[in-house]
Design an enzyme around this catalytic site. Structure first.
Site, PDB file in Angstrom:
ATOM      1  N   ASP A 124       0.856  -1.186   0.000  1.00 44.53           N
ATOM      2  CA  ASP A 124       0.000   0.000   0.000  1.00 44.53           C
ATOM      3  C   ASP A 124       0.897   1.243   0.000  1.00 44.53           C
ATOM      4  OD1 ASP A 124      -1.867   2.005   0.487  1.00 44.53           O
ATOM      5  OD2 ASP A 124      -3.115   0.689   1.715  1.00 44.53           O
ATOM      6  N   SER A 135      -7.389  -1.625   0.557  1.00 46.22           N
ATOM      7  CA  SER A 135      -6.072  -1.329   1.109  1.00 46.22           C
ATOM      8  C   SER A 135      -5.571  -2.446   2.019  1.00 46.22           C
ATOM      9  CB  SER A 135      -6.118   0.000   1.861  1.00 46.22           C
ATOM     10  OG  SER A 135      -6.475   1.052   0.988  1.00 46.22           O
ATOM     11  N   HIS A 136      -4.371  -2.245   2.590  1.00 47.29           N
ATOM     12  CA  HIS A 136      -3.696  -3.266   3.384  1.00 47.29           C
ATOM     13  C   HIS A 136      -4.532  -3.712   4.582  1.00 47.29           C
ATOM     14  CE1 HIS A 136      -2.769   0.534   5.411  1.00 47.29           C
ATOM     15  NE2 HIS A 136      -2.586  -0.177   6.516  1.00 47.29           N
ATOM     16  N   ASN A 137      -4.426  -5.000   4.887  1.00 52.24           N
ATOM     17  CA  ASN A 137      -5.013  -5.613   6.090  1.00 52.24           C
ATOM     18  C   ASN A 137      -6.534  -5.655   6.101  1.00 52.24           C
ATOM     19  OD1 ASN A 137      -2.350  -5.704   6.875  1.00 52.24           O
ATOM     20  ND2 ASN A 137      -2.534  -4.152   8.473  1.00 52.24           N
ATOM     21  N   SER A 192      -7.130  -1.819   7.058  1.00 52.52           N
ATOM     22  CA  SER A 192      -7.681  -2.586   8.192  1.00 52.52           C
ATOM     23  C   SER A 192      -9.191  -2.454   8.338  1.00 52.52           C
ATOM     24  CB  SER A 192      -6.982  -2.179   9.503  1.00 52.52           C
ATOM     25  OG  SER A 192      -5.594  -2.398   9.406  1.00 52.52           O
TER      26      SER A 192
END
Length: 299
Positions: free
Chosen positions: A166, A224-226, A244
């Site tokens: 990201d 996005s990430h997580n 997240s």
């Protein structure tokens, strides 16, 4: 073909239905309700959608919900009317499926593991610790890098980018100089997932970004990430999920933006363009910017 062939197919797919009419009558191909063509089968979503000028007795066969009635000579009533109609379209008239193979100008690194009946289009890059299960279809100009696993029956459409870090995940010093955070997680994509054109799915920083079974991600969407998308969630075109974000089962977002670390509980719905800045309870519908519960006018 005879209507009886359609009924037999619905039984084979375990789609519940009841039929009223003559099974031996014949139909050929399909058409929309608003542009009905004589001799075809069609779908009635709700009674108010039936054009006033339509001569119902001339319609060869309709699929409709159980609570829809009308003067049609042949009616298939089912709680899954949309699924039944489109499944019959695809089964009887969908043509040949894409055969397994790899398109021109596609690079696949030696570390990629592929199952059976995988189709990969032209101009793709698959570079990293990537595992692809049976029956996966990947469109043209798709990029998949780093550590990614893709479950069986998944379709990834043209232009998608999966597995990069990201780019807005960073730390900064006292002078606000930015330093990107290296990601070590991957992306796990479940079975029967659809990822739309030009969508982006970033890998996790430490743990994996998770796309659960049956998820539908429309075109031009950012994950996005997580992020964790549980089973059967839906992201309609243009959604933006910050880091997240957690979407519980059957959550439905229509072009929404979701702040990092927000949770959208099961069966919740976000209306067109909603900007979600706090958690959304189960079963709730939210709209607006910032997103608030939808209140229906009384009376």
């Amino acid at each position: 073909m005879k209507i009886s062939e359609i009924l037999e197919y619905l039984r084979s797919e375990n789609i519940p239905f009841s039929f009223c009419g003559n099974e031996s009558n014949e139909v050929e191909r399909f058409s929309s309700l608003s542009h009905y063509k004589k001799g075809t089968f069609t779908w009635v979503k709700k009674r108010e959608n039936i054009p006033s000028e339509l001569e119902q007795t001339s319609v060869s066969l309709v699929f409709c919900p159980e609570n829809v009635c009308g003067g049609f000579p042949n009616i298939i009533r089912t709680p899954e009317s949309k699924r039944a109609f489109f499944a019959c379209m695809e089964h009887f008239y969908g043509g040949e499926k894409k055969s397994a193979g790899i398109g021109q100008f596609t690079y696949i690194s030696p570390s990629v593991k592929m199952g059976r009946d995988v189709h990969i289009g032209h101009g793709c890059t698959l570079d990293g610790d990537i595992s692809i299960a049976d029956g996966v279809v990947i469109g043209h100009h798709v990029t998949i890098v780093n550590r990614v696993s893709i479950g069986p029956g998944t379709e990834i459409r043209s232009g998608a980018v999966i597995g990069h870090d990201d780019s807005i995940s960073y730390t900064e010093d006292e002078q606000h100089n930015k330093l990107n955070v290296k990601h070590f997680g991957g992306v796990h994509i479940g079975r029967d997932v659809l990822i739309g054109e030009n969508s982006v799915i970033c890998r996790g920083t430490i743990d994996d970004t998770i796309i659960g079974d049956g998820v539908r991600i429309d075109a031009l969407t950012q994950v996005s990430h997580n992020c964790v998308l549980e089973k059967n969630t839906v992201l309609v075109a243009g959604c933006r999920l910050c880091g997240s974000v957690h979407l519980k089962e059957n959550a439905y977002l229509a072009g929404a933006i979701v702040r990092n670390q927000c949770v959208v509980e099961e069966d919740a719905l976000a209306g067109l363009g909603a900007v979600i800045v706090k958690n959304v309870p189960a079963g709730e519908t939210v709209v607006g910017n910032p997103a608030r519960p939808l209140k229906k006018k009384e009376g």
